[in-house]
Design a protein around this motif. Sequence first.
Motif, PDB file in Angstrom:
ATOM      1  N   LEU A  31       0.828  -1.213   0.000  1.00 53.86           N
ATOM      2  CA  LEU A  31       0.000   0.000   0.000  1.00 53.86           C
ATOM      3  C   LEU A  31       0.861   1.261   0.000  1.00 53.86           C
ATOM      4  N   SER A  32       1.970   1.247   0.767  1.00 52.26           N
ATOM      5  CA  SER A  32       2.887   2.407   0.794  1.00 52.26           C
ATOM      6  C   SER A  32       3.458   2.652  -0.580  1.00 52.26           C
ATOM      7  N   PHE A  33       3.781   1.556  -1.267  1.00 52.46           N
ATOM      8  CA  PHE A  33       4.300   1.689  -2.626  1.00 52.46           C
ATOM      9  C   PHE A  33       3.266   2.419  -3.504  1.00 52.46           C
ATOM     10  N   CYS A  34       2.001   1.977  -3.413  1.00 50.32           N
ATOM     11  CA  CYS A  34       0.936   2.599  -4.225  1.00 50.32           C
ATOM     12  C   CYS A  34       0.768   4.072  -3.849  1.00 50.32           C
ATOM     13  N   ALA A  35       0.849   4.352  -2.529  1.00 53.41           N
ATOM     14  CA  ALA A  35       0.700   5.743  -2.076  1.00 53.41           C
ATOM     15  C   ALA A  35       1.839   6.605  -2.622  1.00 53.41           C
ATOM     16  N   ASN A  36       3.039   6.020  -2.707  1.00 55.28           N
ATOM     17  CA  ASN A  36       4.167   6.776  -3.263  1.00 55.28           C
ATOM     18  C   ASN A  36       3.953   7.110  -4.726  1.00 55.28           C
ATOM     19  N   VAL A  37       3.319   6.198  -5.445  1.00 57.23           N
ATOM     20  CA  VAL A  37       3.006   6.467  -6.857  1.00 57.23           C
ATOM     21  C   VAL A  37       2.092   7.694  -6.944  1.00 57.23           C
TER      22      VAL A  37
END
Length: 372
Positions: A31-37
């Motif tokens: 989820l953090s990865f997606c939020a970084n996107v």
Amino acid sequence: MIRTDENIGKTPERNTLVIKLDRDRPDPEKLSFCANVIKRGGLVCFPTETVYGLGASAFDPEAVKNIFRAKGRPSDNPLIVHIDSSDKLPLVCSGGPEQLEKLDLLSKAYWPGPLTVITDRDPAVPDIVSCGLPTVGIRMPDNLIARELIRLSGVPIAAPSANLSGKPSPSTAEHVIADLFGRVDVIIDGGPCDVGVESTVLDITGDVPQILRPGAVTLEDVVRVLGKGELPDWKKSPKEGESPRSPGLKYTHYSPDAEVRIYDGKDVDVIRMAVAREAERLTAEGVKTGVFTTLEGAEYYDGDKLTVIAAGTRDDLITVTHGLYAALREFDKRGAEVVLAEAFPQEGVGNALMNRLFRAAGGCVINADQQN
Ligand code: TXA
Ligand code: MG
């Protein structure tokens, strides 16, 4: 992976990553990865309880521009801003005490949930989100993945439904992949959506709250909380020169490739008789025919000759809305040329269901009472 710069003004091509997440316990790292996107100006498709959304940071005009490009969306159709908690309201809404009071009552009753509220727009929300309107649509989705994505992104997320413009909204990740793979950075697969049709859009900027798009939160629900409300007749198209209150209403949304015709009438048996007869006639002419019905109706039709799709039960219309868009996509997949759809009572959530069917049918309603 995010190729925003070289895409500006050119094709919307991107390398898309599909990420599967558990809807109840989403992996925090993924989820953090997606939020970084999102933070870096990218496009992320995510599940909500209504339909999947195609999201970008609501405060990044360039990223929002890419949403319009990825969907092929007309540039005068505003986007909904999604928040994860009421604390974020002051960032997007600049309504006075009256609006704030209504918003407070509505949010306590229906947020998180399938209700979008139109209020005055705070200048911090870029023009492009609302296509220059002085208002903004705000919604808190009832889906953990969606709310966690917004929270971790640290910004409200602007998101329309994650379909190509003119296609039915996506109620599963497979629908999103079919429409947007190669046009967005990430597609989160969080399983099928609960409601299956888009949120109720409620404008509270005037004296009487107006439902601009019917959804799972009904007129009765709005009146119960605010004491008043209106659902204008959505079957009427705006008069020449008159602009609709919600720009989205003027587009023929939700249409599959097949031609859809709705059969309405006083009683469901009469409807089914008329549908069965017309289906037989079309089939005899060599037209590939589909029938949209419910579980209790399926046996009335000849499943060997027709593409019969049964969604939910008439006893609980939310179960039919749940399967509607998937059914419309399935008819196309199976090559149906004409789809005959049973009508449903326009009461409560039946309004949302019939509104979407009516649009899929381009307004084609046949009176079964006159056919028998
Ligand atoms: O359930 C939903 O609402 C989904 C999920 C992803 O949240 N979103 C969705 O967005 O259906 P979209 O863009 O497909 O539909 C938004 C509708 C459009 O009809 C648009 O015209 C209307 O909301 N809308 C948005 N902002 C508005 C505004 N400021 N004034 C009037 N109508 C507005
Ligand atoms: Mg849409």
